[in-house]
Design a protein around this motif. Structure first.
Motif, PDB file in Angstrom:
ATOM      1  N   SER A 269      22.403 -37.145   1.912  1.00  0.00           N
ATOM      2  CA  SER A 269      21.968 -35.897   1.299  1.00  0.00           C
ATOM      3  C   SER A 269      23.133 -35.093   0.741  1.00  0.00           C
ATOM      4  O   SER A 269      23.070 -34.564  -0.378  1.00  0.00           O
ATOM      5  CB  SER A 269      21.199 -35.059   2.329  1.00  0.00           C
ATOM      6  OG  SER A 269      20.071 -35.754   2.787  1.00  0.00           O
ATOM      7  N   ARG A 273      24.199 -34.263  -3.302  1.00  0.00           N
ATOM      8  CA  ARG A 273      24.431 -32.934  -3.883  1.00  0.00           C
ATOM      9  C   ARG A 273      25.822 -32.816  -4.468  1.00  0.00           C
ATOM     10  O   ARG A 273      25.998 -32.327  -5.591  1.00  0.00           O
ATOM     11  CB  ARG A 273      24.230 -31.857  -2.812  1.00  0.00           C
ATOM     12  CG  ARG A 273      24.613 -30.450  -3.271  1.00  0.00           C
ATOM     13  CD  ARG A 273      24.399 -29.410  -2.211  1.00  0.00           C
ATOM     14  NE  ARG A 273      25.162 -29.652  -1.012  1.00  0.00           N
ATOM     15  CZ  ARG A 273      26.453 -29.324  -0.870  1.00  0.00           C
ATOM     16  NH1 ARG A 273      27.123 -28.781  -1.872  1.00  0.00           N
ATOM     17  NH2 ARG A 273      27.068 -29.548   0.272  1.00  0.00           N
ATOM     18  N   ARG A 274      26.817 -33.285  -3.730  1.00  0.00           N
ATOM     19  CA  ARG A 274      28.205 -33.146  -4.196  1.00  0.00           C
ATOM     20  C   ARG A 274      28.486 -34.020  -5.409  1.00  0.00           C
ATOM     21  O   ARG A 274      29.372 -33.715  -6.209  1.00  0.00           O
ATOM     22  CB  ARG A 274      29.160 -33.489  -3.054  1.00  0.00           C
ATOM     23  CG  ARG A 274      29.130 -32.472  -1.921  1.00  0.00           C
ATOM     24  CD  ARG A 274      29.928 -32.962  -0.723  1.00  0.00           C
ATOM     25  NE  ARG A 274      31.351 -33.018  -1.017  1.00  0.00           N
ATOM     26  CZ  ARG A 274      32.197 -32.013  -0.858  1.00  0.00           C
ATOM     27  NH1 ARG A 274      31.754 -30.843  -0.404  1.00  0.00           N
ATOM     28  NH2 ARG A 274      33.472 -32.151  -1.130  1.00  0.00           N
ATOM     29  N   THR A 280      24.185 -26.788  -6.251  1.00  0.00           N
ATOM     30  CA  THR A 280      22.719 -26.819  -6.224  1.00  0.00           C
ATOM     31  C   THR A 280      22.244 -27.290  -4.865  1.00  0.00           C
ATOM     32  O   THR A 280      22.110 -28.491  -4.606  1.00  0.00           O
ATOM     33  CB  THR A 280      22.189 -27.742  -7.337  1.00  0.00           C
ATOM     34  OG1 THR A 280      22.768 -27.374  -8.590  1.00  0.00           O
ATOM     35  CG2 THR A 280      20.675 -27.646  -7.435  1.00  0.00           C
ATOM     36  N   MET A 281      21.956 -26.333  -3.970  1.00  0.00           N
ATOM     37  CA  MET A 281      21.681 -26.663  -2.587  1.00  0.00           C
ATOM     38  C   MET A 281      20.369 -27.428  -2.387  1.00  0.00           C
ATOM     39  O   MET A 281      20.234 -28.221  -1.463  1.00  0.00           O
ATOM     40  CB  MET A 281      21.668 -25.394  -1.735  1.00  0.00           C
ATOM     41  CG  MET A 281      23.034 -24.735  -1.590  1.00  0.00           C
ATOM     42  SD  MET A 281      24.287 -25.874  -0.920  1.00  0.00           S
ATOM     43  CE  MET A 281      23.555 -26.326   0.634  1.00  0.00           C
ATOM     44  N   TRP A 282      19.374 -27.209  -3.298  1.00  0.00           N
ATOM     45  CA  TRP A 282      18.091 -27.879  -3.076  1.00  0.00           C
ATOM     46  C   TRP A 282      18.217 -29.388  -3.197  1.00  0.00           C
ATOM     47  O   TRP A 282      17.391 -30.131  -2.634  1.00  0.00           O
ATOM     48  CB  TRP A 282      17.030 -27.335  -4.034  1.00  0.00           C
ATOM     49  CG  TRP A 282      17.267 -27.614  -5.492  1.00  0.00           C
ATOM     50  CD1 TRP A 282      17.859 -26.798  -6.394  1.00  0.00           C
ATOM     51  CD2 TRP A 282      16.906 -28.801  -6.206  1.00  0.00           C
ATOM     52  NE1 TRP A 282      17.892 -27.375  -7.635  1.00  0.00           N
ATOM     53  CE2 TRP A 282      17.307 -28.615  -7.548  1.00  0.00           C
ATOM     54  CE3 TRP A 282      16.268 -29.988  -5.856  1.00  0.00           C
ATOM     55  CZ2 TRP A 282      17.113 -29.571  -8.534  1.00  0.00           C
ATOM     56  CZ3 TRP A 282      16.070 -30.955  -6.841  1.00  0.00           C
ATOM     57  CH2 TRP A 282      16.481 -30.737  -8.164  1.00  0.00           C
ATOM     58  N   LEU A 283      19.256 -29.861  -3.898  1.00  0.00           N
ATOM     59  CA  LEU A 283      19.455 -31.302  -4.006  1.00  0.00           C
ATOM     60  C   LEU A 283      19.713 -31.930  -2.634  1.00  0.00           C
ATOM     61  O   LEU A 283      19.348 -33.089  -2.402  1.00  0.00           O
ATOM     62  CB  LEU A 283      20.632 -31.599  -4.942  1.00  0.00           C
ATOM     63  CG  LEU A 283      20.372 -31.447  -6.439  1.00  0.00           C
ATOM     64  CD1 LEU A 283      21.672 -31.599  -7.209  1.00  0.00           C
ATOM     65  CD2 LEU A 283      19.348 -32.473  -6.910  1.00  0.00           C
ATOM     66  N   GLN A 284      20.326 -31.162  -1.742  1.00  0.00           N
ATOM     67  CA  GLN A 284      20.632 -31.676  -0.418  1.00  0.00           C
ATOM     68  C   GLN A 284      19.371 -31.887   0.407  1.00  0.00           C
ATOM     69  O   GLN A 284      19.357 -32.709   1.319  1.00  0.00           O
ATOM     70  CB  GLN A 284      21.570 -30.700   0.299  1.00  0.00           C
ATOM     71  CG  GLN A 284      22.115 -31.228   1.608  1.00  0.00           C
ATOM     72  CD  GLN A 284      23.276 -30.399   2.095  1.00  0.00           C
ATOM     73  OE1 GLN A 284      24.123 -29.971   1.318  1.00  0.00           O
ATOM     74  NE2 GLN A 284      23.331 -30.155   3.395  1.00  0.00           N
TER      75      GLN A 284
END
Length: 419
Positions: A269, A273-274, A280-284
């Protein structure tokens, strides 16, 4: 001609091919190598416990320092106050204070450490963690009928479990809670639900699992499981309030400052994101959301014959894979799933592959890989899932009429000696 078939017409069961001498020798070398890795790991754990600054060099120090703070009516989540305590028992210079990331109900677990020295506390903590691992493996083995073989040793030597034991990390308590649930969910529903309290120590590891658990409870009207879980959580929260009335506020402040979800942790996760958009925190949380959707579909397909050991094993593997953040030590909770794969497969190659992967993890810290942040550990969660899928698929393909074949070190050594 009518009547009973003649003896020579009876179907002849094909005998399994005996392994060749070269294969036996290769298996002997594998067993010997894995055994050496396990022995060195155990020796390292023991030597670490006897080291001069041992309490300050493991995750135990955060639990002990929090217990000390709690016993003296101080903030167990205050890094500034924890640091002098941790430095005094061996936390290396330059390392920031280690703060327990578990929510206030876990204070019940660390509170007794506030009344013992760091040395005595670490020994007690290590013994408790070892007991959790042993009890969990024994329970899973019993669920499978306690077969008279040595396959359960692969649970004791599972790489992440030994790494977790070496780090003095609380994930082995979570493993115990999961094993207790699997052991008692059919016969003692309330106790099984109460056992899930341990799983609440690391809730981020159980998002798809927890969603399916709730759906299973509602679908099958197993409300005693829910009652047990709620009762354990309410009681522990009440005790935490008595110990520290400001615990939840202090925990929220610590988590807001620490932001575990922003740390460079080697898991799917965070890497996602990274790699795409670090801000974009929702990607995690996207993998966990996808995992929850899959989990509900998987439960719907198997809800009529749902079995928490069989279906829950795959669910646990996926839950760890898609967790918003997780370390290598957290994968210790996969012992029941891995042992289920071990017991259903008859592939010697897959058993050997599992043993080899565990041995690699056991010796990795000796090669200089950082225990927590190294990207080396990125392969592990996908590898366990892939191994489990192969193990269960091979079982379905070959049938389940014969018991799994274990790699017996003594037998292999004896046969290899005849080369």
């Amino acid at each position: 001609m009518n009547g009973a078939p003649a003896a020579h017409d009876a179907p002849i069961r094909k005998q399994p091919a005996q392994p060749g001498k070269l294969r036996i020798f290769a298996e002997f070398l594998l067993v010997a190598g894995c055994t050496l890795a396990f022995v060195f790991t155990v020796m390292g754990i023991g030597a670490g416990l006897l080291g001069r600054d041992a309490p300050g060099t493991r995750d135990f120090v955060e639990y002990w320092a929090s217990g000390q703070q709690l016993a003296h009516h101080a903030n167990p989540y205050d890094g500034t106050s924890l640091l002098p305590l941790e430095r005094a028992v061996g936390l290396p210079a330059g390392i920031p204070p280690m703060v327990m990331g578990n929510a206030p109900p876990a204070l019940l677990l660390v509170y007794p450490l506030g009344f013992v020295s760091s040395r005595a506390g670490e020994l007690l903590w290590a013994l408790l963690l070892l007991a959790c691992l042993i009890a969990s493996v024994r329970m899973v083995r019993r669920i499978h009928g306690a077969p008279n073989d040595k396959l359960h040793f692969l649970g004791y030597t599972f790489g992440p479990a030994l790494v977790c034991l070496a780090a003095d990390q609380a994930a082995l308590f979570v493993l115990l809670g999961l094993a207790l649930f699997l052991r008692f969910y059919r016969s003692r529903s309330f106790l099984a639900g109460a056992s899930l309290w341990f799983c609440a120590l690391k809730p981020q590891l159980f998002l798809p699992f927890g969603l399916v658990l709730l759906a299973w409870i509602i679908t099958n009207r197993r409300y005693r499981v829910l009652a047990g879980a709620v009762t354990a959580l309410v009681v522990s929260t009440g005790i935490a309030y008595v110990l520290d009335p400001s615990a939840w506020t202090q925990y929220h402040q610590m988590m807001s400052a620490s932001r575990y979800d922003r740390l460079p942790i080697p898991c799917l996760s965070i890497v996602l994101r990274r790699s795409i958009s670090p801000g974009t925190m929702w990607l995690q949380y996207l993998p966990a959301a996808i995992g929850c959707i899959w989990a509900l579909a998987y439960f719907r397909k198997h809800r009529r014959d749902w079995d928490w050991l069989e279906h829950g094993s795959l669910l646990t593997l996926v839950s760890v894979l898609v967790a918003p953040y997780t370390w290598i030590i957290d994968q210790a909770i996969l012992v029941p799933a891995i042992l289920h794969g071990v017991y259903v497969t008859r592939s010697r190659n897959l058993l050997a592959l599992l043993a080899l992967a565990s041995a690699v993890l056991e010796v990795a810290p000796l090669r200089g890989f950082a225990l927590m942040q190294s990207p080396f550990y990125l392969w592990t969660a996908p590898a366990w899932l892939g191994w489990y899928l192969l193990a269960t698929r091979s079982s379905r393909r070959e049938g389940a009429t014969d018991p799994p074949v274990a790699i017996d070190a003594t037998e292999t050594a004896t046969e290899a000696a005849g080369l």
